[in-house]
Design a protein around this motif. Sequence first.
Motif, PDB file in Angstrom:
ATOM      1  N   ALA A 181       0.825  -1.206   0.000  1.00 16.61           N
ATOM      2  CA  ALA A 181       0.000   0.000   0.000  1.00 16.61           C
ATOM      3  C   ALA A 181       0.860   1.257   0.000  1.00 16.61           C
ATOM      4  CB  ALA A 181      -0.924  -0.001   1.216  1.00 16.61           C
ATOM      5  N   LEU A 182       0.460   2.219  -0.833  1.00 18.90           N
ATOM      6  CA  LEU A 182       1.144   3.507  -0.872  1.00 18.90           C
ATOM      7  C   LEU A 182       0.487   4.468   0.103  1.00 18.90           C
ATOM      8  CD1 LEU A 182       1.711   4.084  -4.701  1.00 18.90           C
ATOM      9  CD2 LEU A 182       3.181   2.925  -3.049  1.00 18.90           C
ATOM     10  N   ASP A 183       1.289   5.329   0.667  1.00 20.85           N
ATOM     11  CA  ASP A 183       0.798   6.357   1.584  1.00 20.85           C
ATOM     12  C   ASP A 183       0.497   7.609   0.766  1.00 20.85           C
ATOM     13  OD1 ASP A 183       0.227   8.116   3.583  1.00 20.85           O
ATOM     14  OD2 ASP A 183       2.202   8.013   4.546  1.00 20.85           O
ATOM     15  N   ALA A 184      -0.776   7.900   0.594  1.00 21.51           N
ATOM     16  CA  ALA A 184      -1.174   9.039  -0.229  1.00 21.51           C
ATOM     17  C   ALA A 184      -0.540  10.321   0.287  1.00 21.51           C
ATOM     18  CB  ALA A 184      -2.689   9.174  -0.246  1.00 21.51           C
ATOM     19  N   GLY A 185       0.058  11.060  -0.626  1.00 15.40           N
ATOM     20  CA  GLY A 185       0.669  12.327  -0.257  1.00 15.40           C
ATOM     21  C   GLY A 185       2.122  12.232   0.145  1.00 15.40           C
ATOM     22  N   ALA A 186       2.591  11.028   0.432  1.00  9.00           N
ATOM     23  CA  ALA A 186       3.984  10.855   0.833  1.00  9.00           C
ATOM     24  C   ALA A 186       4.826  10.459  -0.384  1.00  9.00           C
ATOM     25  CB  ALA A 186       4.093   9.786   1.917  1.00  9.00           C
ATOM     26  N   PRO A 187       6.120  10.724  -0.362  1.00 12.30           N
ATOM     27  CA  PRO A 187       6.983  10.263  -1.461  1.00 12.30           C
ATOM     28  C   PRO A 187       6.908   8.742  -1.605  1.00 12.30           C
ATOM     29  CG  PRO A 187       8.137  11.848  -0.084  1.00 12.30           C
ATOM     30  CD  PRO A 187       6.876  11.504   0.645  1.00 12.30           C
ATOM     31  N   VAL A 188       6.997   8.263  -2.823  1.00 14.37           N
ATOM     32  CA  VAL A 188       6.935   6.822  -3.088  1.00 14.37           C
ATOM     33  C   VAL A 188       8.346   6.242  -2.965  1.00 14.37           C
ATOM     34  CG1 VAL A 188       6.327   5.052  -4.760  1.00 14.37           C
ATOM     35  CG2 VAL A 188       5.021   7.182  -4.668  1.00 14.37           C
ATOM     36  N   PRO A 189       8.561   5.318  -2.027  1.00 11.01           N
ATOM     37  CA  PRO A 189       9.894   4.724  -1.874  1.00 11.01           C
ATOM     38  C   PRO A 189      10.160   3.729  -3.007  1.00 11.01           C
ATOM     39  CG  PRO A 189       8.555   4.477   0.131  1.00 11.01           C
ATOM     40  CD  PRO A 189       7.630   4.823  -0.990  1.00 11.01           C
ATOM     41  N   VAL A 190      11.149   4.024  -3.840  1.00 10.57           N
ATOM     42  CA  VAL A 190      11.508   3.183  -4.980  1.00 10.57           C
ATOM     43  C   VAL A 190      12.952   2.740  -4.826  1.00 10.57           C
ATOM     44  CG1 VAL A 190      11.803   3.084  -7.484  1.00 10.57           C
ATOM     45  CG2 VAL A 190       9.907   4.395  -6.505  1.00 10.57           C
ATOM     46  N   ALA A 191      13.176   1.428  -4.880  1.00 15.30           N
ATOM     47  CA  ALA A 191      14.539   0.897  -4.815  1.00 15.30           C
ATOM     48  C   ALA A 191      15.097   0.762  -6.224  1.00 15.30           C
ATOM     49  CB  ALA A 191      14.551  -0.458  -4.119  1.00 15.30           C
ATOM     50  N   LEU A 192      16.318   1.223  -6.431  1.00 16.21           N
ATOM     51  CA  LEU A 192      17.014   1.093  -7.705  1.00 16.21           C
ATOM     52  C   LEU A 192      18.226   0.197  -7.486  1.00 16.21           C
ATOM     53  CD1 LEU A 192      17.398   1.985 -10.681  1.00 16.21           C
ATOM     54  CD2 LEU A 192      18.694   3.951  -9.813  1.00 16.21           C
ATOM     55  N   ALA A 231      10.731  -0.037   0.618  1.00  8.44           N
ATOM     56  CA  ALA A 231      10.525   0.114  -0.826  1.00  8.44           C
ATOM     57  C   ALA A 231       9.208  -0.521  -1.251  1.00  8.44           C
ATOM     58  CB  ALA A 231      11.679  -0.513  -1.592  1.00  8.44           C
ATOM     59  N   LYS A 232       8.456   0.177  -2.097  1.00  8.60           N
ATOM     60  CA  LYS A 232       7.165  -0.318  -2.587  1.00  8.60           C
ATOM     61  C   LYS A 232       7.274  -0.950  -3.977  1.00  8.60           C
ATOM     62  CE  LYS A 232       5.232   1.412   1.074  1.00  8.60           C
ATOM     63  NZ  LYS A 232       4.790   0.524   2.194  1.00  8.60           N
ATOM     64  N   VAL A 233       8.397  -0.722  -4.659  1.00  9.18           N
ATOM     65  CA  VAL A 233       8.635  -1.306  -5.978  1.00  9.18           C
ATOM     66  C   VAL A 233      10.138  -1.293  -6.195  1.00  9.18           C
ATOM     67  CG1 VAL A 233       8.446   0.902  -7.205  1.00  9.18           C
ATOM     68  CG2 VAL A 233       7.935  -1.243  -8.420  1.00  9.18           C
ATOM     69  N   ILE A 234      10.619  -2.244  -7.002  1.00  9.11           N
ATOM     70  CA  ILE A 234      12.047  -2.335  -7.284  1.00  9.11           C
ATOM     71  C   ILE A 234      12.281  -2.109  -8.771  1.00  9.11           C
ATOM     72  CG2 ILE A 234      14.031  -3.903  -7.394  1.00  9.11           C
ATOM     73  CD1 ILE A 234      13.004  -5.150  -4.786  1.00  9.11           C
ATOM     74  N   LEU A 235      13.219  -1.225  -9.074  1.00 10.78           N
ATOM     75  CA  LEU A 235      13.631  -0.946 -10.436  1.00 10.78           C
ATOM     76  C   LEU A 235      15.015  -1.554 -10.620  1.00 10.78           C
ATOM     77  CD1 LEU A 235      12.653   0.525 -12.968  1.00 10.78           C
ATOM     78  CD2 LEU A 235      13.679   2.620 -12.056  1.00 10.78           C
ATOM     79  N   ILE A 285       6.130   4.367 -12.904  1.00  9.34           N
ATOM     80  CA  ILE A 285       5.823   4.401 -11.470  1.00  9.34           C
ATOM     81  C   ILE A 285       5.187   5.737 -11.105  1.00  9.34           C
ATOM     82  CG2 ILE A 285       6.869   4.454  -9.165  1.00  9.34           C
ATOM     83  CD1 ILE A 285       9.019   2.506 -10.360  1.00  9.34           C
ATOM     84  N   GLY A 286       5.746   6.816 -11.619  1.00 10.87           N
ATOM     85  CA  GLY A 286       5.201   8.133 -11.311  1.00 10.87           C
ATOM     86  C   GLY A 286       3.794   8.325 -11.832  1.00 10.87           C
ATOM     87  N   ALA A 287       3.548   7.856 -13.059  1.00  8.75           N
ATOM     88  CA  ALA A 287       2.212   8.003 -13.641  1.00  8.75           C
ATOM     89  C   ALA A 287       1.170   7.260 -12.829  1.00  8.75           C
ATOM     90  CB  ALA A 287       2.223   7.495 -15.081  1.00  8.75           C
ATOM     91  N   LEU A 288       1.532   6.080 -12.333  1.00  9.39           N
ATOM     92  CA  LEU A 288       0.580   5.288 -11.545  1.00  9.39           C
ATOM     93  C   LEU A 288       0.396   5.882 -10.144  1.00  9.39           C
ATOM     94  CD1 LEU A 288       1.738   1.692 -12.567  1.00  9.39           C
ATOM     95  CD2 LEU A 288      -0.318   2.894 -13.324  1.00  9.39           C
ATOM     96  N   ALA A 289       1.493   6.283  -9.523  1.00 13.46           N
ATOM     97  CA  ALA A 289       1.400   6.830  -8.156  1.00 13.46           C
ATOM     98  C   ALA A 289       0.618   8.128  -8.122  1.00 13.46           C
ATOM     99  CB  ALA A 289       2.799   7.036  -7.595  1.00 13.46           C
ATOM    100  N   LYS A 290       0.618   8.856  -9.224  1.00 13.34           N
ATOM    101  CA  LYS A 290      -0.087  10.131  -9.271  1.00 13.34           C
ATOM    102  C   LYS A 290      -1.587   9.967  -9.047  1.00 13.34           C
ATOM    103  CE  LYS A 290      -0.331  14.334 -12.096  1.00 13.34           C
ATOM    104  NZ  LYS A 290       0.087  14.966 -13.377  1.00 13.34           N
ATOM    105  N   SER A 291      -2.101   8.757  -9.297  1.00  9.36           N
ATOM    106  CA  SER A 291      -3.533   8.509  -9.112  1.00  9.36           C
ATOM    107  C   SER A 291      -3.943   8.611  -7.652  1.00  9.36           C
ATOM    108  CB  SER A 291      -3.895   7.120  -9.632  1.00  9.36           C
ATOM    109  OG  SER A 291      -3.353   6.096  -8.791  1.00  9.36           O
ATOM    110  N   GLY A 292      -2.984   8.423  -6.743  1.00 10.39           N
ATOM    111  CA  GLY A 292      -3.285   8.497  -5.318  1.00 10.39           C
ATOM    112  C   GLY A 292      -3.878   7.224  -4.744  1.00 10.39           C
ATOM    113  N   ARG A 293      -4.031   6.197  -5.561  1.00 15.23           N
ATOM    114  CA  ARG A 293      -4.602   4.948  -5.070  1.00 15.23           C
ATOM    115  C   ARG A 293      -3.580   4.185  -4.236  1.00 15.23           C
ATOM    116  NH1 ARG A 293      -5.522   4.055 -10.450  1.00 15.23           N
ATOM    117  NH2 ARG A 293      -4.338   2.102 -10.241  1.00 15.23           N
ATOM    118  N   ALA A 294      -4.032   3.559  -3.184  1.00 14.28           N
ATOM    119  CA  ALA A 294      -3.130   2.785  -2.336  1.00 14.28           C
ATOM    120  C   ALA A 294      -2.531   1.606  -3.077  1.00 14.28           C
ATOM    121  CB  ALA A 294      -3.874   2.305  -1.086  1.00 14.28           C
ATOM    122  N   ASP A 295      -3.288   1.045  -4.041  1.00 13.41           N
ATOM    123  CA  ASP A 295      -2.815  -0.132  -4.777  1.00 13.41           C
ATOM    124  C   ASP A 295      -2.279   0.225  -6.152  1.00 13.41           C
ATOM    125  OD1 ASP A 295      -5.165   0.606  -5.984  1.00 13.41           O
ATOM    126  OD2 ASP A 295      -5.989  -1.420  -6.118  1.00 13.41           O
TER     127      ASP A 295
END
Length: 390
Positions: free
Chosen positions: A37-48, A108-112, A323-333
Amino acid sequence: MFAVLSTRRKALARVALVAAALAVAACEPMPSGRAPALDAGAPVPVALILPGGSGNSTDEMLARNLKQAADLAIADLQGVRIDLRVYNAGSDAATSAAMAKKAVDEGAKVILGPVFAEAANAAGVAVAPAGVSVLSFSNNTDIAGGNVFVLGPTFQNTANRLVRYAARSGKGRILIVHDQTPAGDLGARAITSAASRSGASVVGTASYPFSQQGVMAAAPQIAGQAKSAGATSVFFTADTAGALPLLAQTLPSSGLSSQSAQFVGLTRWDIPSATLSLPGLQGGWFALPDPGLAAQFNARFAAAYGEQPHPIAGLAYDGIAAIGALAKSGRADALGAASLTQGSGFAGVGGVFRLLSDGTNERGLAVAQIQNAQVVVIDPAPRSFAGAGF
């Protein structure tokens, strides 16, 4: 073995043919059925996860360029913030698995990444229980599926584009010519699969040992087979680092040229650019990302960092953009499998692309022809998945 290559081309060959060079681990990443689950409004933690840290100069350069491309993408995002966390794992599978597990433990919520097939497979297995998706820079479709997606260009995607175009252009009687190597076999299967869905037909398959002597001995038989089968196109799996230059020389002298049957390449024939001057390849077709968009990215990258990007650096930009395009929706999933595989896809540095439910990808490609040693686009890359070529 067959041609002199630049250092940049060697780096590309090492990555782009990872499907042939690496034996994938037996473990299969499996989806957990849930997404972090993403925290709406918070930065999205992405592992590279990068191939840095090994001391290998080629890997270090690739790692640097991937990070720089990701930074460019983050700067372009609007309405969403990315918390990019970098983990260097070299090319080692066990280290990549450990870094992936550490990244998820750290939020991390997703790994690149990673780049290499075994490493990406291991990372996917390590984080599958947490439901975290791995967007790998690999092009090895053997590791795709479950929670692992491959961002790299695949033989199947290229074959689909070129075979469909050949069928529409009256060049649908295909002779497949391939190396007797894992990459050659994979390419031949991709062409056969594409033909079965496009209205084209495979009228023959010819292979040769991966050696100068093997190519030269096989050339007369290949030419004869093309003539007897009534082939209207000849699809090559060879790349410019291997047999392609020698095939371009020996086949015309054996009676098979691009005038008697359309030559088509499953690999990029414009890298290195010297390949474009080969007489035997004049008139030949190959596929590539939208040249205009790719040139824009290369120019931006060079302006920002003072060097040309590695050929696969743009994959890091694509991953962040998706990732950015999807996270912009604000949905937890927003980073679940259903969202990642949305049919409309995403805008990447080389054009539109989308992730498929089997973990592979589809990219909008242009069909180009070599004319007077120049690349000329004869069928533009579609800008959406409702366009031509899909």
